[in-house]
Write a protein that holds these residues in place. Sequence first.
Motif, PDB file in Angstrom:
ATOM      1  N   TYR A   1      45.249  62.936  54.213  1.00 42.37           N
ATOM      2  CA  TYR A   1      46.095  61.888  53.635  1.00 42.37           C
ATOM      3  C   TYR A   1      46.593  60.885  54.685  1.00 42.37           C
ATOM      4  O   TYR A   1      47.326  59.950  54.345  1.00 42.37           O
ATOM      5  CB  TYR A   1      47.292  62.527  52.926  1.00 42.37           C
ATOM      6  N   ASN A   2      46.200  61.075  55.955  1.00 42.89           N
ATOM      7  CA  ASN A   2      46.581  60.147  57.042  1.00 42.89           C
ATOM      8  C   ASN A   2      48.090  59.879  57.072  1.00 42.89           C
ATOM      9  O   ASN A   2      48.545  58.737  57.219  1.00 42.89           O
ATOM     10  CB  ASN A   2      45.827  58.816  56.908  1.00 42.89           C
ATOM     11  N   LEU A   3      48.846  60.924  56.895  1.00 42.61           N
ATOM     12  CA  LEU A   3      50.310  60.776  56.880  1.00 42.61           C
ATOM     13  C   LEU A   3      50.876  60.719  58.301  1.00 42.61           C
ATOM     14  O   LEU A   3      50.377  61.391  59.202  1.00 42.61           O
ATOM     15  CB  LEU A   3      50.946  61.951  56.131  1.00 42.61           C
ATOM     16  N   THR A   4      51.915  59.926  58.458  1.00 44.00           N
ATOM     17  CA  THR A   4      52.645  59.852  59.723  1.00 44.00           C
ATOM     18  C   THR A   4      54.102  60.239  59.465  1.00 44.00           C
ATOM     19  O   THR A   4      54.537  60.345  58.311  1.00 44.00           O
ATOM     20  CB  THR A   4      52.608  58.434  60.308  1.00 44.00           C
ATOM     21  N   ASP A   5      54.853  60.424  60.536  1.00 44.74           N
ATOM     22  CA  ASP A   5      56.276  60.722  60.375  1.00 44.74           C
ATOM     23  C   ASP A   5      57.020  59.564  59.728  1.00 44.74           C
ATOM     24  O   ASP A   5      58.011  59.771  59.019  1.00 44.74           O
ATOM     25  CB  ASP A   5      56.898  61.053  61.738  1.00 44.74           C
ATOM     26  N   GLU A   6      56.529  58.353  59.952  1.00 47.31           N
ATOM     27  CA  GLU A   6      57.145  57.197  59.287  1.00 47.31           C
ATOM     28  C   GLU A   6      56.914  57.276  57.785  1.00 47.31           C
ATOM     29  O   GLU A   6      57.809  56.964  56.986  1.00 47.31           O
ATOM     30  CB  GLU A   6      56.578  55.894  59.858  1.00 47.31           C
ATOM     31  N   ASP A   7      55.713  57.713  57.364  1.00 45.52           N
ATOM     32  CA  ASP A   7      55.434  57.888  55.938  1.00 45.52           C
ATOM     33  C   ASP A   7      56.376  58.928  55.324  1.00 45.52           C
ATOM     34  O   ASP A   7      56.872  58.759  54.207  1.00 45.52           O
ATOM     35  CB  ASP A   7      53.981  58.326  55.726  1.00 45.52           C
ATOM     36  N   VAL A   8      56.595  60.013  56.062  1.00 47.53           N
ATOM     37  CA  VAL A   8      57.491  61.068  55.577  1.00 47.53           C
ATOM     38  C   VAL A   8      58.888  60.509  55.331  1.00 47.53           C
ATOM     39  O   VAL A   8      59.526  60.783  54.303  1.00 47.53           O
ATOM     40  CB  VAL A   8      57.550  62.243  56.578  1.00 47.53           C
ATOM     41  N   LEU A   9      59.382  59.697  56.264  1.00 46.14           N
ATOM     42  CA  LEU A   9      60.708  59.114  56.133  1.00 46.14           C
ATOM     43  C   LEU A   9      60.783  58.167  54.942  1.00 46.14           C
ATOM     44  O   LEU A   9      61.740  58.199  54.159  1.00 46.14           O
ATOM     45  CB  LEU A   9      61.077  58.378  57.429  1.00 46.14           C
ATOM     46  N   ILE A  10      59.763  57.348  54.769  1.00 46.00           N
ATOM     47  CA  ILE A  10      59.758  56.367  53.675  1.00 46.00           C
ATOM     48  C   ILE A  10      59.653  57.069  52.321  1.00 46.00           C
ATOM     49  O   ILE A  10      60.400  56.756  51.387  1.00 46.00           O
ATOM     50  CB  ILE A  10      58.593  55.371  53.860  1.00 46.00           C
TER      51      ILE A  10
END
Length: 800
Positions: free
Chosen positions: A195-204
């Motif tokens: 899913y190419n998730l980043t920590d920024e994605d998690v926060l958003i």
Amino acid sequence: MDRVEKRKTTTILIVDDSELNRVMLAAMLGENYEILEASDGVEALSVIQKYETSIDLVLLDIVMPGMDGFEVLKVMNQKHWIDTIPVIMISAENDTSYMEKAYELGATDYIKRPYESYIIHRRITNTLMLYEKQKHLLNMVEEQIYEKEKNNSMMINILGHIVEFRNGESGPHVHHVQTMTRLLLQCLMKKTNSYNLTDEDVLIISTASALHDIGKIMIDEKILNKPGKLTKEEFEIMKTHSMLGASILKELPTYQKKTLVSVAYEICRWHHERYDGKGYPDGLKGEEIPISAQVVALADVYDALTSERCYKKAFSKEKAMEMILDGQCGAFNPLLLECLKDIEDIIEVSLDIDAQMDVNPSLVTKVTEELLDSRIVEKASYSSWRLEKEQEKRKFFTAGLEEIQFEYDSAIEAVTLSEYGAKLLRLREVIIKPEQGEEIFLGSENIKTLTKALHQTTPVNSEIRMKFLANYPEGQRWCQVIAKSLWSREEEPKYIGVLGRIIDIHEKDTIYFDNNKDITKGTKAELKEMVQQLEKVFDSVRLIDVESYEVIPVREKKSVYKSDKCYNIFGKKETCKNCVSRKATVKKDQCSKIEFIGENIYETIAKYIEIEGHPYVLEMIYKMRDEMISDPLGRNDFIEGIKNYNQKFYRDVLTGVYNRRYYDEYAKNMTQMNALALIDGDNFGIINEKYGHAAGNIVIYHIAKMIENCIRCSDVLIRYEGDKFLLLMENISSQMFEMKLKRIAEAINNMVLEEYPHIRFSVTIGGVHGVLPLEEAFKEAYQLMEQGKKEKNHVVMKRP
């Protein structure tokens, strides 16, 4: 956000399969660092894992049995240790491919064997300084992101709670869904990269999840809060909340390009879709459902089951897990169900912790690192290279100068001499721990005097100039040492070294005074002898009566008459505005300044002295030679001096605060100032008449210092005229402004002067708040001040 206190000891991990190499490196680094050792790659990773937060730097060999240095770098990348721990490769391999691979894997620097102790120290110091700046920048950006996300989260949570309030659901539901969403996403990131998730994605995504039911705000409360089961018609109405929520967000045209809004739209519209296609509103199936909506759907169901609602009691977490895994609540992504099982034991603890926080700080830290670390780390080795190039450049430009130049690095206790200096003194260019050897050139006593003077410098007053009798190869000669202490750029600057020049100023018939002799007091005979000696050094030496600005004759052969004024020598017809002799008198110390006459530059040194009990100033003037200002280091010193001179153009000589010229030409046009005050002495004329102008000057000086102690560094203090001061302040409330003015009046009223303890002084202050332009505020403040003069020691304020 709380910050962990810095450790005082820097810890370095040395990784090398050769014990001899490890011992040699540890010995070179000495007692300045705490040393950890590892004999191979596997042991190195074990040490890093154990002491991760304590290790400041890794010195890593490449060729080692088992796991080599490159494999260590790969693991450090996988575990993100390379983000915060710099690595310097040390190897005998000279092949360019080795260096390229090391840099590609994140190494900060590459040092080839054999190497010198100085090189190791310098590279380590440079790297640690660069990473310290990186951490400082990281902390600043992290705090900004934290505040931004805290505000975003607060506003979004308010909207979410409004919905829950209408819905009659438990208050913590919004927080619970956010926490569950974060835990599921973080677990999913560890399981797959699909899913190419980043920590920024998690926060958003976790922040946007608070809006998942915003559409319910448009549903009838009777349906929302019905205690029993909904009818088929009522359930169909309830199902529309997902599309209604999406419509609300879609009708925000200004924010359509914002990631947070687009993610919230996905969540609102599709958080009731199911993995088998049997959800609503669009019947999406499998990976057609955005991962944000998939995760929030599972989080929403779990909290709905474990929370009490108007239509049901709360299920236990064990029962809720059973119902979800059995498919009783619809089909979910099998990978997410695995994640739910993995986080089952930490859900309750995480919910309790997150309930006490506005934003999860560890998540903010990770997001900040994603934004910054790659850019900074890539620049680290380049910056190190640039530092070395700057040293080469300086060495090139100073190579032809016949003066000794030196640099002292306190971190490694090493002195680096210029090529000319090393050759003249018959020493190596780099001397480690010079105090351990016998100092012949300046002599041990002169070295102690110089060192003591340098230790008394500050980041603001960092330059010293001293004269010494030195042992040149051709014999003893007088030299001038010009040195500048260097300081770190931290909030609390630390002394890190010295830049210096040693200039031969010897002349065959020059006689110098003993540095330890007190020449501030003496007789006329001693003065005459002193001037005779000083005239061999300076172009002009004269005695000034500061009260009358007259030049007092000292020697008969000098064509000086009592009617001569001190400023005549500079072609002026009135007292210098920046009178250095007057300043020396007030301070009872030595002061200096630069004067321009035609194309020539002169330095004037004014020293306060007393001859048979009467105060004078001894002025010593000399023309600055070209060689003193033409070389690179000297030019920089001179330019800095010119900047200071220009600054003094707008500074009051006596007090050091801004002068009337500064107000007339600049300050009166300021628009950011919202408060102005005029401060006027009540009994200054009486003091001048009774005790003389010298006493009056001392009073004015101390009043200025007293006002400065009561105001902020951003405020502007101007000596407007005589004993009148003008105070400008920005971004201050009227209550705080009035409090400041009363504090100033009280401080001056309680002021006791050491020189004149029986003098009492007070001021009257007129203050205006919220009036622009400042010229209008000035007129009103002046009128208020005149009103207050009737009572004296009074503060009169006007508010808008």
